[in-house]
Design an enzyme around this catalytic site. Sequence first.
Site, PDB file in Angstrom:
ATOM      1  N   PHE A 155       0.714  -1.149  -0.138  1.00  0.00           N
ATOM      2  CA  PHE A 155       0.009   0.034  -0.017  1.00  0.00           C
ATOM      3  C   PHE A 155       0.946   1.342   0.178  1.00  0.00           C
ATOM      4  CE2 PHE A 155       0.730   0.094   4.542  1.00  0.00           C
ATOM      5  CZ  PHE A 155       0.888   1.101   4.824  1.00  0.00           C
ATOM      6  N   LYS A 179      -0.961  -6.948  -9.389  1.00  0.00           N
ATOM      7  CA  LYS A 179      -2.050  -7.018  -8.185  1.00  0.00           C
ATOM      8  C   LYS A 179      -1.895  -5.912  -7.204  1.00  0.00           C
ATOM      9  CE  LYS A 179      -2.952  -8.311  -4.508  1.00  0.00           C
ATOM     10  NZ  LYS A 179      -3.523  -7.344  -3.366  1.00  0.00           N
ATOM     11  N   GLU A 182      -5.060  -3.721  -1.930  1.00  0.00           N
ATOM     12  CA  GLU A 182      -6.627  -3.466  -1.942  1.00  0.00           C
ATOM     13  C   GLU A 182      -6.858  -2.234  -1.133  1.00  0.00           C
ATOM     14  OE1 GLU A 182      -4.443  -5.686  -0.557  1.00  0.00           O
ATOM     15  OE2 GLU A 182      -5.754  -6.945   1.091  1.00  0.00           O
ATOM     16  N   SER A 232       5.259  -6.898   3.464  1.00  0.00           N
ATOM     17  CA  SER A 232       6.048  -7.346   4.648  1.00  0.00           C
ATOM     18  C   SER A 232       6.689  -8.576   4.638  1.00  0.00           C
ATOM     19  CB  SER A 232       4.611  -7.213   5.634  1.00  0.00           C
ATOM     20  OG  SER A 232       4.020  -8.273   5.127  1.00  0.00           O
ATOM     21  N   CYS A 287       9.563   1.779   3.637  1.00  0.00           N
ATOM     22  CA  CYS A 287      10.440   0.724   3.759  1.00  0.00           C
ATOM     23  C   CYS A 287      11.730   1.232   3.955  1.00  0.00           C
ATOM     24  CB  CYS A 287      10.514  -0.306   2.862  1.00  0.00           C
ATOM     25  SG  CYS A 287      11.287   0.186   1.372  1.00  0.00           S
ATOM     26  N   GLU A 387       9.349  -4.170  12.964  1.00  0.00           N
ATOM     27  CA  GLU A 387       8.852  -2.957  12.102  1.00  0.00           C
ATOM     28  C   GLU A 387       7.713  -2.449  12.589  1.00  0.00           C
ATOM     29  OE1 GLU A 387       7.761  -4.048   8.196  1.00  0.00           O
ATOM     30  OE2 GLU A 387       8.758  -2.177   7.521  1.00  0.00           O
TER      31      GLU A 387
HETATM   32  P1  NAD Z   1       1.507  -6.403   2.839  1.00  0.00           P
HETATM   33  O1  NAD Z   1       2.645  -7.697   3.146  1.00  0.00           O
HETATM   34  O2  NAD Z   1       0.388  -6.494   4.198  1.00  0.00           O
HETATM   35  O3  NAD Z   1       1.014  -6.465   1.668  1.00  0.00           O
HETATM   36  C1  NAD Z   1       1.433  -6.525   0.274  1.00  0.00           C
HETATM   37  C2  NAD Z   1       0.868  -7.195  -0.668  1.00  0.00           C
HETATM   38  O4  NAD Z   1       0.494  -8.530  -0.525  1.00  0.00           O
HETATM   39  C3  NAD Z   1      -0.564  -6.662  -1.070  1.00  0.00           C
HETATM   40  O5  NAD Z   1      -0.977  -6.523  -2.132  1.00  0.00           O
HETATM   41  C4  NAD Z   1      -1.478  -7.644  -0.195  1.00  0.00           C
HETATM   42  O6  NAD Z   1      -2.778  -7.698  -0.899  1.00  0.00           O
HETATM   43  C5  NAD Z   1      -0.907  -8.689  -0.314  1.00  0.00           C
HETATM   44  N1  NAD Z   1      -1.062  -9.740   0.725  1.00  0.00           N
HETATM   45  C6  NAD Z   1      -1.330  -9.340   2.039  1.00  0.00           C
HETATM   46  N2  NAD Z   1      -1.527 -10.556   2.812  1.00  0.00           N
HETATM   47  C7  NAD Z   1      -1.230 -11.585   2.087  1.00  0.00           C
HETATM   48  C8  NAD Z   1      -1.272 -12.926   2.177  1.00  0.00           C
HETATM   49  N3  NAD Z   1      -1.776 -13.770   3.430  1.00  0.00           N
HETATM   50  N4  NAD Z   1      -1.145 -13.688   1.190  1.00  0.00           N
HETATM   51  C9  NAD Z   1      -0.921 -13.393  -0.006  1.00  0.00           C
HETATM   52  N5  NAD Z   1      -0.989 -11.904  -0.235  1.00  0.00           N
HETATM   53  C10 NAD Z   1      -0.909 -11.150   0.643  1.00  0.00           C
HETATM   54  O7  NAD Z   1       2.240  -5.151   3.040  1.00  0.00           O
HETATM   55  P2  NAD Z   1       1.579  -3.758   3.241  1.00  0.00           P
HETATM   56  O8  NAD Z   1       1.129  -3.412   4.514  1.00  0.00           O
HETATM   57  O9  NAD Z   1       0.801  -3.450   1.906  1.00  0.00           O
HETATM   58  O10 NAD Z   1       3.046  -2.809   3.140  1.00  0.00           O
HETATM   59  C11 NAD Z   1       3.784  -2.452   3.879  1.00  0.00           C
HETATM   60  C12 NAD Z   1       5.170  -3.599   4.022  1.00  0.00           C
HETATM   61  O11 NAD Z   1       5.802  -3.479   3.003  1.00  0.00           O
HETATM   62  C13 NAD Z   1       5.890  -2.981   4.980  1.00  0.00           C
HETATM   63  O12 NAD Z   1       6.396  -4.395   5.776  1.00  0.00           O
HETATM   64  C14 NAD Z   1       7.038  -2.369   4.316  1.00  0.00           C
HETATM   65  O13 NAD Z   1       8.454  -2.479   4.712  1.00  0.00           O
HETATM   66  C15 NAD Z   1       7.418  -3.316   3.178  1.00  0.00           C
HETATM   67  N6  NAD Z   1       7.740  -2.613   1.876  1.00  0.00           N
HETATM   68  C16 NAD Z   1       9.063  -3.148   1.338  1.00  0.00           C
HETATM   69  C17 NAD Z   1       9.667  -2.405   0.512  1.00  0.00           C
HETATM   70  C18 NAD Z   1      10.902  -3.001   0.175  1.00  0.00           C
HETATM   71  O14 NAD Z   1      11.360  -2.536  -1.196  1.00  0.00           O
HETATM   72  N7  NAD Z   1      11.603  -3.942   0.782  1.00  0.00           N
HETATM   73  C19 NAD Z   1       9.024  -1.362   0.028  1.00  0.00           C
HETATM   74  C20 NAD Z   1       7.632  -1.029   0.154  1.00  0.00           C
HETATM   75  C21 NAD Z   1       7.125  -1.662   1.053  1.00  0.00           C
END
Ligand code: NAD
Length: 501
Positions: A155, A179, A182, A232, A287, A387
Amino acid sequence: MAERRSPHIVHHWYNGRVVESIGARTAPIFDPALGIETKRVALADAADVQAVVASAQAAFPTWRDLSMARRQAIIFRFRELLNERKGELAEIITGEHGKVIADAEGEIARGLEVVELATGFPHLIKGGHSENVSTSVDVYSLRQPLGVVGIISPFNFPAMVPLWFFPIAIAAGNTVILKPSEKDPTAALWMAELWKEAGLPDGVFNVLQGDKATVDGLLAAPEVRSISFVGSTPIAQYIYESAAKQGKRVQALGGAKNHMLVLPDADLDLVADAAVNAGFGSAGERCMAVSVVLAVEPVADVLIEKVRERISMLRIGDGRRGTDMGPLVTEAHRDKVASYIDLAAKDGADVVVDGREVEVNGEPGGFWLGPTLIDRVPTTSRVYTEEVFGPVLSVVRVATYDDGLALINSGTFGNGTAIFTNDGGAARRFQREVEVGMIGINVPIPVPVAYYSFGGWKQSLFGVCKAYGPAGFDFFTQEKAVTQRWLDPSHGGLNLGFPQS
Ligand code: NAD
């Protein structure tokens, strides 16, 4: 809070147009500054996934076979349109994510860099050629696209993170299924419309809205040849393992806990500016945000005072109204981040500035949490080990450079880090010794430019392939090596031995 104002539903994009979901599941989208549900997003079920995959699969052979020059012209046009109309996209991002407009424009600018890099793809996917490796034998390599590729994004950067991947994937001749999160899915649809305007053939860029069930559908689809994931750490690990089991190429970027090491010789005014910018920009939902300041004594007291002064000058509020810091993305996330402040206090830390007390004029329902500064954070506290992903800056006081380095290297994440010093020798030592993928020397958010690659170490990146830059072109192409000889009579004769030069 969750008052429904509009029945508007954000759907999918495939076959070159918006397509309503076959399944009936939806999730709410909020305006985080107002704290109200403004739209809903479709959550794709298996039938939707199948239809999107079919769109991408059908478009692949024609796109792959289009000349490089024609593909390049379309990417140039996309770059021009995105640059001209980035203001519209920034508004969309702020309305669903909450970050201030200037910050939304910043993420688009960093995404544009990758589009600009992708316009030069013919040079970047060239193979090698070696003449006469054996008598009259030449060897050369080709780089070809994978086919349908999947991108799953978080997000916090609804434009920039997808833009890390899809310009390169498309340039290299693949077709894409994005994808998005959401929580803020509209930016992806807007970019799909822009591709259409740029002349991209239908089916080359597709958007599939959804959640875990949708992601599992993409993972299971044999036509999807690779997965690029950012999110994450627990989900990154799940994606990495599941995609690999399904025989897909996979890159999975995870979470972070970024430390800023401040040596006693650093300019503390510049350090305080950097800590505030990197700790509270985008409400800490980056991040590469700085989450921990490691203050090598005796700097902590002075530095904390300087950071506190700067925090008092920040304007918190609706990002569309010229503020410095907006709300958090959802109420649940705001409450989770706030709970870390409770925890830190319970663990004996000193909460110097408490963001839970923030009052924002005019928008009482927004998902607010003000900038928070916590001193003397125990390194056993969960506010230090986990985090937080919000506007919470922890200070840990250390006696020496070595103590600071040891703390960074003992962490489970290895995304970004920064050292602040005027001592070139110390900085050089740090860049060699620290176990982190992206390092800033007097630069608090060291996100590499597009022609380098982005990615961390340890639990911040699963797999070996970073995002964009040379790694991006490697990821989205597969190599063939060709060994050729044009036969003449001198090559006759039987020889069952292994070929040698
Ligand atoms: P998230 O892991 O909750 O979601 C990321 C994506 O995975 C979304 O599209 C979501 O719909 C999908 N998703 C969520 N739960 C899932 C599941 N159980 N199974 C499969 N898919 C699933 O992350 P977020 O809250 O949207 O974003 C924040 C996180 O992203 C933080 O941990 C941040 O550090 C990380 N991030 C990392 C980088 C990097 O380059 N390392 C960059 C941006 C964000």
